[in-house]
Design a protein around this motif. Structure first.
Motif, mmCIF file in Angstrom:
data_model
loop_
_atom_site.group_PDB
_atom_site.id
_atom_site.type_symbol
_atom_site.label_atom_id
_atom_site.label_comp_id
_atom_site.label_asym_id
_atom_site.label_seq_id
_atom_site.Cartn_x
_atom_site.Cartn_y
_atom_site.Cartn_z
ATOM 1 N N TRP A 16 0.837 -1.197 0.000
ATOM 2 C CA TRP A 16 0.000 0.000 0.000
ATOM 3 C C TRP A 16 0.873 1.249 0.000
ATOM 4 O O TRP A 16 1.884 1.303 0.697
ATOM 5 N N LYS A 37 -0.574 8.277 -2.433
ATOM 6 C CA LYS A 37 0.002 9.106 -3.491
ATOM 7 C C LYS A 37 -0.965 10.239 -3.848
ATOM 8 O O LYS A 37 -2.187 10.068 -3.720
ATOM 9 N N ASP A 91 -3.383 12.156 -6.155
ATOM 10 C CA ASP A 91 -4.230 11.637 -7.234
ATOM 11 C C ASP A 91 -3.843 12.319 -8.548
ATOM 12 O O ASP A 91 -3.981 13.535 -8.678
ATOM 13 N N ILE A 96 -4.788 9.259 -3.462
ATOM 14 C CA ILE A 96 -5.217 7.880 -3.679
ATOM 15 C C ILE A 96 -4.415 6.983 -2.739
ATOM 16 O O ILE A 96 -3.353 7.363 -2.251
ATOM 17 N N GLU A 149 -2.863 3.334 -3.273
ATOM 18 C CA GLU A 149 -2.631 2.349 -4.322
ATOM 19 C C GLU A 149 -2.081 1.063 -3.723
ATOM 20 O O GLU A 149 -1.160 1.093 -2.912
ATOM 21 N N THR A 160 -0.271 -2.299 -4.901
ATOM 22 C CA THR A 160 0.398 -3.035 -5.956
ATOM 23 C C THR A 160 0.678 -4.457 -5.462
ATOM 24 O O THR A 160 0.615 -4.733 -4.271
ATOM 25 N N TRP A 179 -13.363 2.310 -4.546
ATOM 26 C CA TRP A 179 -12.236 1.542 -5.060
ATOM 27 C C TRP A 179 -12.473 1.053 -6.472
ATOM 28 O O TRP A 179 -13.598 0.971 -6.950
ATOM 29 N N ARG A 207 -10.261 -1.580 -9.657
ATOM 30 C CA ARG A 207 -9.112 -2.414 -9.994
ATOM 31 C C ARG A 207 -8.790 -2.165 -11.477
ATOM 32 O O ARG A 207 -9.279 -2.869 -12.359
ATOM 33 N N ARG A 243 -3.326 -4.469 -9.556
ATOM 34 C CA ARG A 243 -3.312 -3.149 -8.908
ATOM 35 C C ARG A 243 -4.731 -2.736 -8.523
ATOM 36 O O ARG A 243 -5.653 -2.847 -9.326
ATOM 37 N N VAL A 249 -6.868 0.570 -6.650
ATOM 38 C CA VAL A 249 -6.767 1.986 -6.289
ATOM 39 C C VAL A 249 -7.983 2.377 -5.464
ATOM 40 O O VAL A 249 -9.127 2.172 -5.890
ATOM 41 N N ARG A 263 -9.738 5.611 -4.220
ATOM 42 C CA ARG A 263 -9.713 7.012 -4.663
ATOM 43 C C ARG A 263 -10.728 7.826 -3.875
ATOM 44 O O ARG A 263 -11.848 7.382 -3.613
#
Length: 205
Positions: A140, A143, A145, A153, A155, A157, A189, A191, A196, A198, A200
């Motif tokens: 997690w 970041k 947006d 956001i 994110e 990965t 959310w 995908r 990944r 996200v 948001r």
């Protein structure tokens, strides 16, 4: 040997207990469990779940889908509500310093938009570290947006093994944490790629 993607017992325990309650209330019969669960999942229902141990996230997903279909009428919003309840429970239990921090976090007390944005970024950077204490896979990161300079956001990965049922619950979890800072229903959310996820913000802070 590869590590099995797993979730901590502190989160897993409630989902097992709720399936046990469905069985006790005869809302689902033991012989019907095979519609959702594998034999090893069913056997796990008769064991003691320990908060500090790790449990296969695929079992979590199957149990969550059972609860969604039987108790939640097939609605994913039910999973989101479960995530909210998990956040409340962990906040009250005081198990994680990242959650205790939220009660004194600065974001909710900033009035200028720029200060609120920066404070939220600092708060998210700290709270997203909680994922490593609850999940042994996925990374997690908070970041800015790229679609909106006033928002952030979160994110995830390495999320190929992150089941959608857990993503719904994680969204509810995040929204409950935001509610502590007087910002309810702040996250949604998606995908965008299989590996990944996200989360948001739905509005400016």
């Amino acid at each position: 040997m590869a590590t099995i993607p797993s979730v901590k017992g502190s989160v897993f325990i409630a989902i097992v207990e709720d399936v046990q309650k469905l069985l006790a209330a005869k809302q689902v019969k033991l012989e019907e469990l095979t519609r959702w669960l594998e034999p090893k999942d069913i056997a796990l229902l008769d064991t003691l779940i320990h908060a500090h141990e790790w449990y296969d996230v695929r079992i979590y997903a199957r149990l969550a889908e059972l609860l969604r279909d039987v108790e939640g009428g097939g609605r994913n919003e039910y999973l989101q509500k479960r995530g909210e309840r998990t956040a409340k429970r962990l906040l009250d239990a005081g198990l994680y310093s990242q959650l205790a921090y939220l009660r004194t976090a600065t974001f909710g007390r900033r009035s200028a938009p720029k200060e609120r944005y920066e404070a939220l970024g600092r708060d998210l950077a700290r709270t997203t570290t909680l994922s490593a204490a609850i999940l042994n896979f996925g990374q997690w990161q908070a970041k800015p947006d790229p679609k909106n300079p006033k928002r952030w956001i979160m994110e995830v990965t390495g999320a190929r093994d992150y089941p959608d049922s857990l993503a719904w619950a994680s969204c509810g979890f995040s929204n409950q944490l935001s509610r502590v800072q007087n910002q309810p229903d702040l996250w949604a959310w998606e995908r965008p790629e299989p590996d990944r996820i996200v989360f948001r913000m739905t509005r400016d802070p």
